[in-house]
Design a protein around this motif. Structure first.
Motif, PDB file in Angstrom:
ATOM      1  N   GLY A  59      -8.650  -3.223   5.218  1.00  0.00           N
ATOM      2  CA  GLY A  59      -9.277  -4.061   4.203  1.00  0.00           C
ATOM      3  C   GLY A  59      -8.441  -5.277   3.859  1.00  0.00           C
ATOM      4  O   GLY A  59      -8.981  -6.368   3.640  1.00  0.00           O
ATOM      5  N   LEU A  60      -7.140  -5.128   3.825  1.00  0.00           N
ATOM      6  CA  LEU A  60      -6.252  -6.243   3.512  1.00  0.00           C
ATOM      7  C   LEU A  60      -6.331  -7.360   4.535  1.00  0.00           C
ATOM      8  O   LEU A  60      -6.156  -8.536   4.204  1.00  0.00           O
ATOM      9  CB  LEU A  60      -4.802  -5.770   3.406  1.00  0.00           C
ATOM     10  CG  LEU A  60      -4.437  -4.989   2.159  1.00  0.00           C
ATOM     11  CD1 LEU A  60      -3.047  -4.382   2.298  1.00  0.00           C
ATOM     12  CD2 LEU A  60      -4.495  -5.889   0.930  1.00  0.00           C
ATOM     13  N   ALA A  82      -4.584   5.164   3.529  1.00  0.00           N
ATOM     14  CA  ALA A  82      -3.749   3.958   3.685  1.00  0.00           C
ATOM     15  C   ALA A  82      -4.293   3.077   4.800  1.00  0.00           C
ATOM     16  O   ALA A  82      -4.291   1.845   4.699  1.00  0.00           O
ATOM     17  CB  ALA A  82      -2.303   4.349   3.964  1.00  0.00           C
ATOM     18  N   VAL A 109       0.860  -1.182   0.000  1.00  0.00           N
ATOM     19  CA  VAL A 109       0.000   0.000   0.000  1.00  0.00           C
ATOM     20  C   VAL A 109       0.900   1.238   0.000  1.00  0.00           C
ATOM     21  O   VAL A 109       0.709   2.176  -0.759  1.00  0.00           O
ATOM     22  CB  VAL A 109      -0.937   0.004   1.232  1.00  0.00           C
ATOM     23  CG1 VAL A 109      -1.682   1.323   1.342  1.00  0.00           C
ATOM     24  CG2 VAL A 109      -1.920  -1.152   1.159  1.00  0.00           C
ATOM     25  N   SER A 148      -7.393   2.701   5.769  1.00  0.00           N
ATOM     26  CA  SER A 148      -8.558   1.968   5.270  1.00  0.00           C
ATOM     27  C   SER A 148      -8.123   0.775   4.422  1.00  0.00           C
ATOM     28  O   SER A 148      -8.691  -0.315   4.523  1.00  0.00           O
ATOM     29  CB  SER A 148      -9.451   2.871   4.426  1.00  0.00           C
ATOM     30  OG  SER A 148     -10.021   3.865   5.244  1.00  0.00           O
ATOM     31  N   ARG A 149      -7.114   0.966   3.593  1.00  0.00           N
ATOM     32  CA  ARG A 149      -6.610  -0.159   2.760  1.00  0.00           C
ATOM     33  C   ARG A 149      -5.961  -1.227   3.619  1.00  0.00           C
ATOM     34  O   ARG A 149      -6.150  -2.405   3.365  1.00  0.00           O
ATOM     35  CB  ARG A 149      -5.625   0.368   1.723  1.00  0.00           C
ATOM     36  CG  ARG A 149      -6.372   1.218   0.684  1.00  0.00           C
ATOM     37  CD  ARG A 149      -5.684   1.429  -0.604  1.00  0.00           C
ATOM     38  NE  ARG A 149      -5.292   0.193  -1.250  1.00  0.00           N
ATOM     39  CZ  ARG A 149      -4.314   0.124  -2.135  1.00  0.00           C
ATOM     40  NH1 ARG A 149      -3.629   1.202  -2.451  1.00  0.00           N
ATOM     41  NH2 ARG A 149      -4.000  -1.013  -2.706  1.00  0.00           N
TER      42      ARG A 149
END
Length: 148
Positions: free
Chosen positions: A143-144, A137, A74, A139-140
């Protein structure tokens, strides 16, 4: 025969130590989190081999370890410096938080070799993730690891 995991750990530890020795690292409020990154990777490896960790959790841990080894992040470590290391800490901490939530905290504690209290560390990451790596970042990252 060389041990790739050991080489990865040694390289990661050296990168963290270089950052901590820099002006930015010496003054950073995030130094404790960055310092924990190599120990978090070590913990992930240990948890993937623990028979008490459920297979579904091991699969998540394996995916996180693959992410660590991948050059695609990310926040790429080569470009992100501190942010790349903090992103690595965040991903590892959220994966470990899943183990704590879905099994028992003592499974995580028995493999932890870091200086900090592991449960406090992962809670600190959860509480301060936005400030550590930025909202997008963060949020990503969540999510990962299926946390958000």
């Amino acid at each position: 025969m060389p041990n790739p995991e050991s080489d990865f750990y040694i390289d990661l530890r050296a990168r963290v130590e270089r950052w901590l020795a820099s002006d930015e690292g010496a003054k950073s409020e995030w130094a404790d989190y960055v310092l924990a990154v190599p120990d978090l990777v070590h913990l992930l490896v240990k948890l993937t081999t623990d028979p008490e960790v459920p297979i579904a959790e091991k699969a998540k841990l394996g995916a996180v370890l693959a992410y660590f080894l991948s050059p695609i992040d990310v926040i790429p470590d080569a470009l992100g410096g501190r942010l790349g290391l903090l992103e690595d800490a965040a991903i590892a901490a959220f994966a470990i938080k899943g183990i704590v939530s879905n099994t028992r905290p003592d499974i995580v504690k028995k493999h932890w070799t870091g200086r900090q209290d592991i449960l406090a560390l992962i809670q600190g990451v959860a509480d301060r993730g936005d400030a550590m790596v930025g909202t997008a970042a963060w949020s990503r990252v969540k999510g990962l690891v299926g946390a958000g």
